[in-house]
Structures are given as C-alpha cells and as structure tokens.
Design a protein around this motif. Structure first.
Motif, mmCIF file in Angstrom:
data_model
loop_
_atom_site.group_PDB
_atom_site.id
_atom_site.type_symbol
_atom_site.label_atom_id
_atom_site.label_comp_id
_atom_site.label_asym_id
_atom_site.label_seq_id
_atom_site.Cartn_x
_atom_site.Cartn_y
_atom_site.Cartn_z
ATOM 1 N N ARG A 155 -2.947 -4.405 6.417
ATOM 2 C CA ARG A 155 -1.758 -3.560 6.329
ATOM 3 C C ARG A 155 -0.599 -4.440 5.885
ATOM 4 N N THR A 194 -1.998 7.633 6.901
ATOM 5 C CA THR A 194 -0.802 7.294 6.137
ATOM 6 C C THR A 194 0.353 6.972 7.080
ATOM 7 N N VAL A 222 -0.358 4.126 2.504
ATOM 8 C CA VAL A 222 -1.687 4.258 3.092
ATOM 9 C C VAL A 222 -1.949 3.075 4.007
ATOM 10 N N SER A 223 -2.554 3.345 5.168
ATOM 11 C CA SER A 223 -2.981 2.268 6.059
ATOM 12 C C SER A 223 -4.376 1.848 5.638
ATOM 13 N N ARG A 224 -4.549 0.584 5.342
ATOM 14 C CA ARG A 224 -5.824 0.086 4.830
ATOM 15 C C ARG A 224 -6.497 -0.832 5.838
ATOM 16 N N VAL A 277 -7.187 10.237 4.765
ATOM 17 C CA VAL A 277 -6.757 8.861 4.948
ATOM 18 C C VAL A 277 -5.559 8.792 5.906
ATOM 19 N N ALA A 331 0.826 -1.206 0.000
ATOM 20 C CA ALA A 331 0.000 0.000 0.000
ATOM 21 C C ALA A 331 0.863 1.260 0.000
#
Length: 149
Positions: A79, A134, A73-75, A132, A32
């Motif tokens: 992650r 990050t 980006v942290s999803r 978002v 990511a």
C-alpha cells in the motif's frame, strides 16, 4: 495540443509542521490512485441593497478554500504510503500539533504544481463483498495554496 492522462498527475504528501518550508520537504507519492481532484471555491456575502441595479442580487467574495480529494485501490501489503497517511490521520502526530494536517503537492503533467498545508477531513476504506478494496480521502486548505506554472 497534447492531451494528458489522469494517472500522470502526481499526488504527493509530506507530514511536517505548518511552518515548514514547503519546497524543502521530502514528499512521498500516495500510490495506487484512481482519481485525483483539486477544487477552488469562494465563500460569498450578499451585497444586495435597495439600490442594486435592476433589482439584481450582488455578491462579494470573502474567503477562498481549496479542496483536494483522491481515491485509490488497496493492493495487499503493498500500500504505497497509504498506511502512513492513514495512521497520521487517525492519530495525528505532535509534528502537526496533533492535527490531521499534511503538506500536499500535486504536479500536473505540464509541470504546473499546486502545494499547501491541508487538513485531511476524511479518510475512508471501502471493502465490498465482491469487489476490490478501495480508499478515499478529502483535504481542505489550511492556509495559502501556491500554484507555480
């Protein structure tokens, strides 16, 4: 001549001892990601003297350093290996002598590869109110960095 898009530049790491054989390690992707960067720089020493040509400063290179940085980006709970890296940086394992070090490998879309043992000097997470979440990291070479064409 072909052009490359940044997302095709692979960024991988392995948590292993400094004396490991880098080509034998199992690297995992740091996923990511948005940005990846590698920078080479040299420290210099002033070699200027009263007989320097045209009263112009002279320098010699002393030590090279390589800095690798990246952000992403942290999803949610997905992650991709971010938690593994962050945990190791926060509490370095005995495998790396208690140091926040990892092997990093970057692979250019052309096949050129950079790899070496790095000290991760910074890992941060940013969580703005209306944007978002990050993360970012910076690592500095801790020994030779190999470049293979």
């Amino acid at each position: 001549m072909g052009k490359y898009i940044g997302k095709s530049f692979a960024f991988e790491f392995a948590i292993a001892a400094e004396n490991s054989v880098p080509t034998a390690l199992t690297y995992v992707p740091l996923g990511a990601m948005r940005d990846k960067s590698i920078k080479f720089s040299w420290d210099t020493a002033d070699a200027t003297a009263d007989d320097s040509p045209a009263a112009t400063k002279e320098q010699i290179a002393t030590f090279k350093s390589v800095e690798i940085s990246g952000s992403g980006v942290s999803r949610g709970t997905e992650r991709p290996n971010q938690d593994t890296l962050e945990a190791h940086i926060n509490t370095p394992s005995a495998v790396t002598g208690g140091q926040p070090c990892v092997w990093l490998r970057l692979t250019h879309p052309s096949g050129k590869r950079y790899y070496g043992y790095f000290m991760v000097s910074e890992f941060s997470t940013d969580a703005p109110y209306a944007d978002v979440i990050t993360w970012s990291m910076t690592a500095n070479s801790n020994g030779a960095v190999t470049i293979t064409p």
